[in-house]
Every structure is written in C-alpha cells, then in structure tokens.
Design an enzyme around this catalytic site. Sequence first.
Site, PDB file in Angstrom:
ATOM      1  N   GLN A   9    -100.145 -31.143  -1.478  1.00  0.00           N
ATOM      2  CA  GLN A   9    -100.071 -29.705  -1.214  1.00  0.00           C
ATOM      3  C   GLN A   9    -101.040 -29.301  -0.112  1.00  0.00           C
ATOM      4  OE1 GLN A   9     -99.626 -27.615  -4.812  1.00  0.00           O
ATOM      5  NE2 GLN A   9     -99.806 -25.586  -3.945  1.00  0.00           N
ATOM      6  N   SER A  87    -102.364 -36.598  -4.776  1.00  0.00           N
ATOM      7  CA  SER A  87    -101.962 -35.611  -5.777  1.00  0.00           C
ATOM      8  C   SER A  87    -100.439 -35.562  -5.875  1.00  0.00           C
ATOM      9  CB  SER A  87    -102.584 -34.250  -5.453  1.00  0.00           C
ATOM     10  OG  SER A  87    -102.374 -33.334  -6.499  1.00  0.00           O
ATOM     11  N   LEU A  88     -99.808 -34.463  -5.446  1.00  0.00           N
ATOM     12  CA  LEU A  88     -98.354 -34.374  -5.433  1.00  0.00           C
ATOM     13  C   LEU A  88     -97.711 -35.596  -4.770  1.00  0.00           C
ATOM     14  CD1 LEU A  88     -95.507 -32.914  -5.236  1.00  0.00           C
ATOM     15  CD2 LEU A  88     -96.388 -31.984  -3.073  1.00  0.00           C
ATOM     16  N   ARG A 112     -93.500 -29.579 -12.291  1.00  0.00           N
ATOM     17  CA  ARG A 112     -94.960 -29.643 -12.118  1.00  0.00           C
ATOM     18  C   ARG A 112     -95.457 -28.447 -11.308  1.00  0.00           C
ATOM     19  NH1 ARG A 112     -98.504 -31.962  -8.105  1.00  0.00           N
ATOM     20  NH2 ARG A 112    -100.334 -33.036  -8.991  1.00  0.00           N
ATOM     21  N   HIS A 196    -106.547 -29.965 -10.650  1.00  0.00           N
ATOM     22  CA  HIS A 196    -107.365 -31.134 -11.001  1.00  0.00           C
ATOM     23  C   HIS A 196    -108.674 -30.728 -11.679  1.00  0.00           C
ATOM     24  CE1 HIS A 196    -104.475 -33.651  -8.989  1.00  0.00           C
ATOM     25  NE2 HIS A 196    -104.544 -32.873  -7.931  1.00  0.00           N
ATOM     26  N   GLN A 245    -103.503 -37.017 -14.372  1.00  0.00           N
ATOM     27  CA  GLN A 245    -103.773 -36.584 -12.998  1.00  0.00           C
ATOM     28  C   GLN A 245    -103.976 -35.074 -12.877  1.00  0.00           C
ATOM     29  OE1 GLN A 245    -101.114 -35.375 -10.151  1.00  0.00           O
ATOM     30  NE2 GLN A 245    -101.231 -37.209  -8.881  1.00  0.00           N
TER      31      GLN A 245
END
Length: 304
Positions: A9, A87-88, A112, A196, A245
């Site tokens: 992102q 991440s993503l 998500r 996170h 995560q």
Amino acid sequence: MKAFVFPGQGSQYCGMAKDIYNAFPQAKAVMDKANDILGYSITDIMFDAPEEELRKTQYTQPAIFLHSIAVAELLGKEGVDMAAGHSLGEYTALCFAGAMSFEDAMKIVARRGELMQHAGTRNPGSMAAIIGMKDDVLDELLKEAGETGIVQAANFNSPGQIVISGEISAVKKAVELAPLKGARMAKELPVSGAFHSPLMKPAEEELKAALDAITIHDAAIPVCMNVTAEPVCKAADIRNNLVLQLTSPVRWTQSVETMIAGGVTLFSEIGPQKVLQGLIKRIDRNVTIQGIDNAEQIQQQLSL
C-alpha cells in the site's frame, strides 16, 4: 539467483496499469476477470478515479495486487528463484508462487482491505516514519511514547528507516520525542489506520475465517514472509503467517538480507512505482535492482 518482489500500500497512482490493459490481451483478460470476481470495476478506479478514491484502503489493496499480478503473469516464472512482498505485496508473491489461485487471492485481498478499513474506523490510529534512528534508541522511544498508548514498530523498511504504528496520542508523542533522541526526521503518514499493530486485532479473526475458507497450497518457490523474514513453502506456515501479519511488524530489511544470504543477486520489483527498489538499494548496494511497472518495461523484458 533472481527474486521477484511486490509492492504494498502506498505505491498506487492514478491511471495505474491502463497502458498494460490496452497493450496486452492476456493482462486485459486478467483485469476483466478481477472486475467479475469483485462485483465492481476496480479497473475504472485504477484508470480514471480521483486520487482520494484510489487511496481508500478497500480499493488500494486490490488495485495494487491486480497491477502487480498482471505484470508477473505476463513475465512468467522461468528463472525466478524466490519471491517476497511488502505487507499487501505478500499476497501477490504467494499467488505468483502458486500458493493460492488468482480468484482466491483477489477475494482475500479485497476482504483484507475492507477489514483493515473497518478496523481503522473502529480503532482510530496513526503511523509515522522515523528516519535515521538506531534500533536500540527506537526501543527507548517506543517505551517512552508507549506510556501514552499503544505504539510499536510496524515496518523495518531499511536500515535507519522504520515506520511505527499505534494509537494517535502515542504516535504523536513518538514523533515529538524522536528528534530529541537523534532521529533525522519523524513524520506522521496519511493512512486510514494503525496497520501492523494491535489496533488491527478486530480484523484478525475475520481474516482468519476468510483464509480458512480457501485452499492454500505449498508454494512452488520459496516466499520470504514478513512475519519471520524466512523463506516459506509449506501451506500451513503460509496460512499462519498471513493471519499474524496484520498485527506484526513487516521485517522487510531482514527479508531482503535473508534472500541475499540465500544467493539472490537480482531483485525485480513487479508492479507500481519504485518504493522497494529504493529500500533494497539502502539495504545492500551490491545487488542489481530493476523495476517493471508499465507496458514499455514489460515489452523490454519479453524481448530479452
């Protein structure tokens, strides 16, 4: 050895992947299929929507995933030894590595994004970049700022570049204290939640349920995952790490170091922008780095 790495992102931009859609029938078919899976036109948002619309987490995440996986599918797996995503981007890496189908990955990424957007509304939080601070001093900073609320390291992006995440008051306190503790820069980020961090906990159980509803396979190539910074192939480990995560730090610096120690000398960032290229350059200047984002760059790769 070569690794494909996939952005997360923040890498979105207006008009993303439009030239790829128009230039490659295979990519057009993938993107049209995504619209069918999602039940709305993510390509309209990617190609023509204003920036504020594209920046909504529920749209940003499927848009970046779709751009990246469309490019990766055009390039193919030949010669790629390892994958990772920020991440993503980890979902893109896992889809590329065959751990989940495109349809399942598209649905999970969209879910998500929705869950993270909702968690950010339910538990308002913030994130900030801390530049030029050593890890041991960061620990002191977080401990002191943590007296006003929840705050923790969210992204270990590169040496001296760490993102923190947590309750608004605690993040503001950390930003205020950071220059006094030697940070070169401390800046809050324009995000819709404390990603996170424990503030994403409301999304965790629902994400787990969504992941439990799909088939996850062993990965065909190792994927160096955010939570452990270790290469993973086993389906059970992949499933567990994806749930963790949401509330755990992204160990990007450590992941890149692991891949380099494993023999990777060429990193190709697949998807929008150049964020990961910059981070990898700061982690190790001796590796070769390239980016493949648009139709022209894809064509260059295919003609090699």
